[in-house]
Write a protein that holds these residues in place. Structure first.
Motif, PDB file in Angstrom:
ATOM      1  N   TRP A  56      18.281 -44.917  46.800  1.00  0.00           N
ATOM      2  CA  TRP A  56      18.430 -46.200  46.128  1.00  0.00           C
ATOM      3  C   TRP A  56      17.124 -46.553  45.401  1.00  0.00           C
ATOM      4  O   TRP A  56      17.104 -46.854  44.211  1.00  0.00           O
ATOM      5  N   HIS A  68      20.728 -47.998  40.712  1.00  0.00           N
ATOM      6  CA  HIS A  68      22.020 -48.465  41.210  1.00  0.00           C
ATOM      7  C   HIS A  68      22.151 -48.108  42.671  1.00  0.00           C
ATOM      8  O   HIS A  68      21.475 -47.213  43.167  1.00  0.00           O
ATOM      9  N   SER A  72      27.899 -43.829  43.672  1.00  0.00           N
ATOM     10  CA  SER A  72      28.577 -43.707  42.387  1.00  0.00           C
ATOM     11  C   SER A  72      29.255 -42.374  42.124  1.00  0.00           C
ATOM     12  O   SER A  72      30.024 -42.270  41.194  1.00  0.00           O
ATOM     13  N   LYS A 132      29.682 -50.182  36.288  1.00  0.00           N
ATOM     14  CA  LYS A 132      28.666 -51.248  36.320  1.00  0.00           C
ATOM     15  C   LYS A 132      29.314 -52.554  36.731  1.00  0.00           C
ATOM     16  O   LYS A 132      29.745 -53.344  35.898  1.00  0.00           O
ATOM     17  N   SER A 133      29.400 -52.754  38.028  1.00  0.00           N
ATOM     18  CA  SER A 133      30.032 -53.979  38.517  1.00  0.00           C
ATOM     19  C   SER A 133      29.521 -54.270  39.915  1.00  0.00           C
ATOM     20  O   SER A 133      29.189 -53.373  40.672  1.00  0.00           O
ATOM     21  N   ASN A 134      29.496 -55.560  40.245  1.00  0.00           N
ATOM     22  CA  ASN A 134      29.094 -55.934  41.600  1.00  0.00           C
ATOM     23  C   ASN A 134      30.122 -55.509  42.630  1.00  0.00           C
ATOM     24  O   ASN A 134      29.843 -55.460  43.819  1.00  0.00           O
ATOM     25  N   TRP A 135      31.336 -55.225  42.172  1.00  0.00           N
ATOM     26  CA  TRP A 135      32.382 -54.833  43.121  1.00  0.00           C
ATOM     27  C   TRP A 135      32.154 -53.422  43.652  1.00  0.00           C
ATOM     28  O   TRP A 135      32.739 -53.043  44.650  1.00  0.00           O
ATOM     29  N   ILE A 137      29.690 -51.997  45.235  1.00  0.00           N
ATOM     30  CA  ILE A 137      29.163 -51.932  46.597  1.00  0.00           C
ATOM     31  C   ILE A 137      30.225 -52.361  47.605  1.00  0.00           C
ATOM     32  O   ILE A 137      30.498 -51.660  48.584  1.00  0.00           O
ATOM     33  N   THR A 205      39.576 -55.079  47.246  1.00  0.00           N
ATOM     34  CA  THR A 205      38.389 -55.192  46.381  1.00  0.00           C
ATOM     35  C   THR A 205      38.549 -54.271  45.174  1.00  0.00           C
ATOM     36  O   THR A 205      38.172 -54.626  44.059  1.00  0.00           O
ATOM     37  N   TRP A 209      38.579 -55.503  41.291  1.00  0.00           N
ATOM     38  CA  TRP A 209      37.670 -54.834  40.346  1.00  0.00           C
ATOM     39  C   TRP A 209      38.460 -54.229  39.177  1.00  0.00           C
ATOM     40  O   TRP A 209      38.095 -54.355  38.000  1.00  0.00           O
TER      41      TRP A 209
ATOM     42  N   ASN B 263      34.042 -54.264  32.228  1.00  0.00           N
ATOM     43  CA  ASN B 263      33.780 -55.055  33.429  1.00  0.00           C
ATOM     44  C   ASN B 263      33.427 -56.511  33.143  1.00  0.00           C
ATOM     45  O   ASN B 263      33.193 -57.278  34.064  1.00  0.00           O
ATOM     46  N   ASP B 264      33.335 -56.895  31.901  1.00  0.00           N
ATOM     47  CA  ASP B 264      33.065 -58.310  31.611  1.00  0.00           C
ATOM     48  C   ASP B 264      33.926 -58.741  30.421  1.00  0.00           C
ATOM     49  O   ASP B 264      33.460 -58.793  29.293  1.00  0.00           O
TER      50      ASP B 264
END
Lengths: 284, 482
Positions: A56, A68, A72, A132-135, A137, A205, A209, B263-264
Motif C-alpha cells: 500500500w 491505491h 486491484s 477508481k472508487s471508494n467502493w 475497499i 456493495t 458500485w 464512477n462519477d
C-alpha cells in the motif's frame, strides 16, 4: 526498502511450515508442534499484514498516480485472500480451542500465496478508471471475508467427512485426533452464517458500485451471476440446516459444493468466461 | 379431520401445503442456481449472427425458442422467480401467525419445572441466604433482560427473564427484502429506460438509442459535450481517465454543468448520465490544426542539400529566420488553411518568403501535411514546417454516454439495507429465556441457571455459564460487603 513481494514470498513458506506442523501435531497427537504451529501462524499473519501494508505504502511512493489500496488485481486479491483465511482461522482456533483445522486452513493460505506468485503481474500498477472508487475497499474486504469464511468452513467439512469415515472404521480408536463431530458441525454452521452475511454485503456493495460505474446495479455479468449461484447454494444449505435440522455429512457435502462455487466465482469466471469483471476492454 | 377440511376442497389445502413447503424453497433456490449457469456460458443478448456462427443455425433456433439468448428475462426464469416470491409470501403468512403471538405475548409463561429439568442447567452453591440475594439478582437481571419477573418458590425465589423476542422477526425481514429487491427490479424495468448516445465535442444531443429495443428516445433535456479528454498512464497502454465536460440545457437554458468521469456520473431530474466510451473522430485535418494563432510558435526544419545536415529552428509568423550555412533568410507570412498548388489541394500550409544570399526573393509554400513538398523546388535548402510540435493538434473526440433512468433503484437499496439488517439479526441474535432459581438448602444456597434460546445453542450455553459465574461472584461479593 524491502519489496513487498519478497516479504509475501517468505510468508508463503511460513504458512506452509505452520501447516506442516499442524499436520504433525494432528497425526502424532502431540501438543508441542501444535503450539509451535500457532506461534508460526501468528508470524505468518503478521508478515502477511506487513506485506499488504508495505505494498500500500509502496504504491503511493511510486507516485500519487499509482497509490491505491492493494485490492486491484488477481495478485493483490490472492494476497488478501490468504490474509483473511489466516485471520478467520486464528479467531476460530482461539475461540473453539482446536488446532486440527490448521492442518487444512494454513495450507490453504499458503496455496493462495503460492498461486499469487505464479500470477504474471505482481508489479504495482495504477488503477484503471473503473476501479477508481471508494467502493473498491468495501467491496473487496467484504467479499474476501466471505470467501475466507467459506474456505475455513470447507476445511471443517473435509475434517468432518474424514472423521465420520474414521468413526465408521474403528469406533473412537482411530489414529487421527479430530474434535468431536458436533463441534465441527456447529463450526461449519457458524462459519457459513458469517460467510453468507459477508458475501451478501459483498454482493450489495458491488451492486451499489456497479450502479455508479456501469450504470446498473445488476447486469447478469458472469461474475455477478456466479456470486449469486454461490449465494443460492449457501442459502439452500442454511434452509436445510435451520428448517430441516440437517446435520453432519449432508451439510458438509453442501458446504464443499458451496466452496467449489466460490472457487469458480473467484477463478473460473476470470479464466473461462468473459465479462465486465475481466477489465480487459472498455465497454462498447 | 375437522370442519375446515370439509369446507375447503382438498386440492386448495394441498396447494397451500405445497406453497409453504421447504422442499419448494430449496428446489427453487437450487434450480435458479443451476439454470443461471447457462447464461454465464452462452453470451447473452448478442447479435443473432454471432450465435449462428458459434453454435449453428439449428441450435440458434432452439436458443431463440427457449429465450436462452436472453435467459434472465425469459418466461421460465421470471416464472421461477415468481414461484420464489409466492413461496416466500406464503411461508411468511403461514409462520408469522405463531411468531406474532410469541412476540406480543404480554405475560410469557415460564414453566419452572421445565427449566429445572433442562440438561443445560448450571448449579452453583453460595453462602448467603436466598432472601439476601433477591433484590440484588432482580436488579442485575432486569438490567440485562427486557422482560423480567420475580416469583416466589417454596424455599426461595426465581427470576424469570426474557430478551430478544423481536429477533424472531429477522427472518421475515430477510425474506421480505428479496421480494422488495425483485419489486425494485420490476419497477426499474417497467418505468425506467436506458440508452446510449454519442456526442462529438462541441455538439449537443437530446435523443438516445435505447439499449433494449434500439429505438430512439427523446430526453426531456439536451446534453452538450463541451470537451472530452482521455488520459493514459506512462507507457500509453493503461487508460487513466475518461472525462467529459457536459452541460445540461432545458429549453435553451443552461441547467447544470459538470465534468463526468467513470464512477462519477451526472444526475439531472433523476436521470443519470454516465461516461461509457469514446471515439476518435475521423477528421480531414488529422494531426494538423485548423487554425493557427498569429503568435503560435512553428517548428521549422532546414535540410542543407550540400551537407545533408538538418537544422531545427522555431519561428513565429512575421519573424525572419537566418538559415544556417548562410543559405538565406526565411520569413513566414501567413497561415493558409486550404492551400492549393496547381489546383492540387495541399491542406493547411504556411506561406513565406525566402531571400537567398544573392538577394533573390522566392515565395515558398510549406504544407503541414507534406514535409517533403519543398524538395520539389530543387533549392539549396529543403524547408519543412512541423506544426504539431509547435501547436499540438487537438484530436477531436466524441464521448459515448449511457443515459439511465431507474425509478426502482431506491426500492432496491431499501431491500439491500433490509437484507443486511435481517441477516445480522437472523445469524447473530436470538430470543433467549432464562430462569435463575435461588433455593435455600441446609448449609448453603443453590443458584440454578437454566434457559433456552431459539438459535445458536452452543453460544448461548457459554452465555449461561458466564451468567452463573457472575451471579455467584455477585452473591459472594455482597456477602463480604455485608
Amino acid at each position: 526498502m524491502v519489496d513487498n513481494s519478497l516479504i509475501l514470498s517468505i510468508v508463503t513458506f511460513i504458512y506452509g511450515l505452520a501447516g506442516v506442523l499442524y499436520l504433525i501435531s494432528w497425526i502424532f497427537r502431540k501438543e508441542m508442534p501444535g503450539r509451535l504451529a500457532t506461534r508460526i501462524s501468528w508470524v505468518a499473519l503478521a508478515g502477511n499484514t506487513i506485506g499488504i501494508l508495505l505494498r500500500w505504502v509502496q504504491s503511493y511512493r511510486m507516485g500519487s498516480e499509482y497509490g491505491h489500496a492493494p485490492f486491484s488485481n488477481m495478485y493483490e486479491s490472492l494476497v488478501f485472500f490468504a490474509w483473511t483465511i489466516g485471520v478467520i482461522y486464528i479467531v476460530v482456533e482461539r475461540r473453539y480451542k482446536t488446532r486440527t483445522l490448521g492442518a487444512i486452513a494454513a495450507p490453504l493460505a499458503c496455496l493462495a500465496l503460492a498461486y499469487a506468485s505464479l500470477e504474471p503481474s505482481s508489479a504495482i500498477e495504477p488503477l484503471i478508471p473503473a476501479l477508481k472508487s471508494n467502493w473498491l475497499i468495501a467491496h473487496v474486504i467484504t467479499c474476501f471475508l466471505g470467501y475466507a469464511a467459506f474456505a475455513v468452513a470447507f476445511a471443517v467439512s473435509i475434517l468432518y467427512l474424514v472423521k465420520s469415515k474414521e468413526e465408521l472404521k474403528a469406533e473412537g480408536g482411530g489414529l487421527i485426533h479430530i474434535p468431536p463431530s458436533e463441534l465441527l458441525d456447529e463450526l461449519t454452521h457458524q462459519l457459513v452464517m458469517f460467510g453468507f452475511l459477508f458475501l451478501t454485503v459483498g454482493i450489495i456493495t458491488g451492486a451499489v458500485w456497479a450502479k455508479q460505474a456501469w450504470t446498473r446495479y445488476w447486469s447478469w455479468d458472469p461474475k455477478e451471476t456466479w456470486s449469486l449461484i454461490t449465494w443460492l447454494i449457501y442459502a439452500a444449505l442454511l434452509h436445510f440446516r435451520m428448517m430441516r435440522g440437517w446435520r453432519g455429512r449432508r451439510i458438509a457435502i453442501l458446504s464443499i459444493l458451496g466452496f467449489l462455487a466460490v472457487l469458480f466465482t473467484y477463478f473460473g469466471v476470470n479464466y473461462f468466461l468473459s465479462g465486465l469483471h475481466s477489465y480487459g476492454a472498455f465497454s462498447q | 379431520m375437522d370442519e375446515k377440511t370439509k369446507v375447503s376442497p382438498g386440492y386448495v389445502d394441498s396447494l397451500w401445503r405445497f406453497l409453504v413447503s421447504l422442499k419448494l424453497t430449496v428446489v427453487v433456490l437450487l434450480c435458479l442456481a443451476a439454470l443461471s449457469i447457462i447464461g454465464t456460458v452462452i453470451p447473452q443478448n448478442g447479435p443473432s449472427q454471432a450465435y449462428i456462427q458459434e453454435y449453428g443455425p439449428f441450435s440458434y433456433q432452439v436458443f431463440a425458442l427457449l429465450d436462452i439468448v436472453d435467459m434472465y428475462h425469459s418466461w421460465w426464469f421470471v416464472g421461477l422467480l415468481l414461484v420464489l416470491v409466492v413461496n416466500i409470501i406464503a411461508c411468511s403468512i403461514d409462520r408469522l401467525q405463531t411468531t406474532w403471538k410469541v412476540i406480543f405475548d404480554r405475560a410469557p409463561r415460564f414453566e419452572l419445572s421445565q427449566y429445572r429439568n433442562r440438561n443445560n442447567r448450571i448449579d452453583v452453591k453460595v453462602q448467603p441466604p436466598a432472601s439476601q440475594l433477591k433484590a440484588l439478582f432482580e436488579r442485575w437481571l432486569c438490567r440485562r433482560f427486557r422482560y423480567c419477573k420475580v416469583v416466589s418458590t417454596d424455599k426461595g425465589f426465581a427470576v424469570t427473564a426474557e430478551r430478544g423476542r423481536w429477533t424472531r422477526l429477522g427472518v421475515y425481514a430477510v425474506h421480505l427484502s428479496i421480494v422488495v429487491l425483485l419489486l425494485g427490479g420490476l419497477v426499474g424495468s417497467k418505468f425506467g429506460f436506458d440508452g446510449f448516445v454519442k456526442i462529438p465535442e462541441g455538439e449537443s444531443a437530446d435523443t438516445i438509442t435505447l439499449n433494449s429495443s434500439g429505438r430512439l428516445f427523446k430526453l426531456p433535456f439536451t446534453i452538450r459535450c463541451e470537451d472530452f479528454t482521455v488520459q493514459f498512464y506512462e507507457g500509453g497502454q493503461r487508460p487513466k481517465e475518461f472525462r467529459s465536460s457536459l452541460i445540461i440545457t432545458e429549453n435553451g437554458r443552461e441547467m447544470l454543468r459538470k465534468q463526468i468521469v467513470v464512477n462519477d456520473p451526472l444526475y439531472y431530474k433523476g436521470i443519470g448520465v454516465y461516461q461509457s466510451s469514446y471515439e476518435r473522430l475521423e477528421s480531414t485535418a488529422k494531426d494538423v490544426p485548423e487554425k493557427l494563432s498569429a503568435d503560435a510558435p512553428i517548428e521549422l526544419t532546414f535540410q542543407s542539400v550540400e551537407s545533408g545536415i538538418i537544422y531545427t529552428r522555431t519561428a513565429t509568423i512575421g519573424q525572419p529566420v537566418q538559415i544556417p550555412e548562410g543559405l538565406g533568410v526565411l520569413t513566414l507570412e501567413r497561415f493558409e488553411p486550404e492551400a492549393k498548388f496547381q489546383s492540387m489541394s495541399l491542406g493547411p500550409a504556411l506561406l513565406g518568403k525566402l531571400v537567398s544570399p544573392e538577394g533573390e526573393v522566392q515565395t515558398i509554400t510549406l504544407p503541414l501535411r507534406f514535409a517533403k513538398f519543398d524538395a520539389m523546388r530543387r533549392g539549396k535548402v529543403i524547408i519543412a514546417a512541423a506544426a504539431q510540435n509547435a501547436a499540438p493538434a487537438k484530436e477531436r473526440y466524441a464521448t459515448g454516454l449511457q443515459v439511465v433512468y431507474d425509478p426502482g433503484v431506491w426500492v432496491v437499496y431499501a431491500g439491500f439495507i433490509l437484507m443486511i439488517l435481517g441477516c445480522v439479526v437472523v445469524f447473530f441474535m436470538s430470543h433467549q429465556q432464562v430462569v435463575v432459581e435461588v433455593t435455600g438448602e441446609e448449609k448453603a444456597t443453590r443458584i440454578m441457571v437454566a434457559g433456552k434460546s431459539n438459535k445458536n445453542r452452543v453460544g448461548f450455553q457459554f452465555t449461561l455459564q458466564r451468567m452463573a459465574k457472575h451471579l455467584a461472584q455477585l452473591a459472594e461479593g455482597d456477602a463480604k460487603k455485608a
